[in-house]
Design a protein around this motif. Structure first.
Motif, PDB file in Angstrom:
ATOM      1  N   GLN A  87      32.303   7.582  16.557  1.00 37.78           N
ATOM      2  CA  GLN A  87      31.548   6.616  15.755  1.00 37.78           C
ATOM      3  C   GLN A  87      31.855   6.691  14.263  1.00 37.78           C
ATOM      4  O   GLN A  87      32.062   5.654  13.625  1.00 37.78           O
ATOM      5  CB  GLN A  87      30.049   6.767  16.041  1.00 37.78           C
ATOM      6  N   PRO A  88      31.918   7.872  13.628  1.00 38.15           N
ATOM      7  CA  PRO A  88      32.199   7.896  12.189  1.00 38.15           C
ATOM      8  C   PRO A  88      33.571   7.316  11.834  1.00 38.15           C
ATOM      9  O   PRO A  88      33.727   6.689  10.785  1.00 38.15           O
ATOM     10  CB  PRO A  88      32.133   9.388  11.824  1.00 38.15           C
ATOM     11  N   TYR A  89      34.553   7.512  12.706  1.00 39.74           N
ATOM     12  CA  TYR A  89      35.882   6.951  12.439  1.00 39.74           C
ATOM     13  C   TYR A  89      35.857   5.426  12.546  1.00 39.74           C
ATOM     14  O   TYR A  89      36.480   4.724  11.748  1.00 39.74           O
ATOM     15  CB  TYR A  89      36.913   7.532  13.407  1.00 39.74           C
ATOM     16  N   ILE A  90      35.117   4.929  13.528  1.00 42.60           N
ATOM     17  CA  ILE A  90      34.987   3.477  13.692  1.00 42.60           C
ATOM     18  C   ILE A  90      34.196   2.891  12.525  1.00 42.60           C
ATOM     19  O   ILE A  90      34.560   1.853  11.970  1.00 42.60           O
ATOM     20  CB  ILE A  90      34.336   3.152  15.055  1.00 42.60           C
ATOM     21  N   GLU A  91      33.148   3.568  12.139  1.00 44.37           N
ATOM     22  CA  GLU A  91      32.341   3.118  10.994  1.00 44.37           C
ATOM     23  C   GLU A  91      33.193   3.060   9.732  1.00 44.37           C
ATOM     24  O   GLU A  91      33.134   2.088   8.973  1.00 44.37           O
ATOM     25  CB  GLU A  91      31.161   4.070  10.789  1.00 44.37           C
ATOM     26  N   ASN A  92      34.006   4.080   9.497  1.00 43.46           N
ATOM     27  CA  ASN A  92      34.890   4.077   8.322  1.00 43.46           C
ATOM     28  C   ASN A  92      35.868   2.907   8.363  1.00 43.46           C
ATOM     29  O   ASN A  92      36.121   2.279   7.334  1.00 43.46           O
ATOM     30  CB  ASN A  92      35.659   5.390   8.222  1.00 43.46           C
ATOM     31  N   ALA A  93      36.417   2.637   9.550  1.00 39.40           N
ATOM     32  CA  ALA A  93      37.366   1.518   9.680  1.00 39.40           C
ATOM     33  C   ALA A  93      36.707   0.208   9.265  1.00 39.40           C
ATOM     34  O   ALA A  93      37.290  -0.597   8.536  1.00 39.40           O
ATOM     35  CB  ALA A  93      37.888   1.431  11.117  1.00 39.40           C
TER      36      ALA A  93
END
Length: 190
Positions: A87-93
């Motif tokens: 989730q944090p990687y997707i949120e950053n994207a």
């Protein structure tokens, strides 16, 4: 998420407000149920990220389209993953790459085998890139030191100490001009 519900209410879009709030509550309930677990079935994590991306897409429809692709050769039940690790990687994207893009962008989550014992999860976007995103941050955003990536690195380090290096992550620019971002997470089989 609550701001999105508020905006639906502000324009008297009760049906979308109810739907969005219902989906958001399912996500929150799942996050809380899984919060005590070191690892959950990968299939459950995929359900969570599908719901999370759907909610974010509802908020930023004009900013990006998305695709989540699971290779047919992958049996998700053969793998487990720390809950909400992706989730944090997707949120950053979305928040740092695609949101700043002038034209509509693309988010892809690809899940594919890497040999017999590993699974690759690739989160990539064709957003403005890490360097440009940093340049675009407001003074207020720069004051607020983001803890998301440092927290996730610490979490992976602790889990790797406990479970013998099951997870590795690399982050790179997607394109040579520095735009786009690619996160590749490798996960060992259970």
């Amino acid at each position: 998420a609550l701001n999105s519900v508020n905006s639906f209410i502000a324009v008297n879009d009760e049906r979308n407000a109810n739907r969005y709030l219902s989906e958001f509550s399912v996500l929150m309930r799942s996050v809380l149920e899984n919060s005590d677990e070191d690892f959950i079935p990968f299939s459950k994590e995929v359900e969570l990220i599908e719901l999370y991306v759907k909610l974010e897409h509802n908020r930023f429809k004009e900013k990006f389209d998305y695709e989540i692709i699971v290779d047919k050769a992958v049996n998700l039940d053969d793998y487990s993953i720390p809950p909400m690790l992706l989730q944090p990687y997707i949120e950053n994207a979305i928040w740092h790459g695609l949101r700043y893009k002038e034209e509509k962008g693309k988010l892809e989550v690809l899940i594919e085998p890497r040999g017999q014992e590993k699974l690759a999860v690739i989160v990539q976007d064709n957003g403005v890139g890490r360097k440009r995103s940093q340049e675009l941050k407001t003074k207020n955003q720069l004051k607020q030191k983001s803890k998301g990536m440092s927290t996730i690195k610490k979490r992976i380090s602790i889990l790797n100490d406990m479970y013998q290096d099951r997870i590795s992550v690399s982050v790179s620019d997607l394109f040579e001009d520095g735009t786009g971002t690619k996160v590749e997470l490798l996960l060992k089989r259970n």
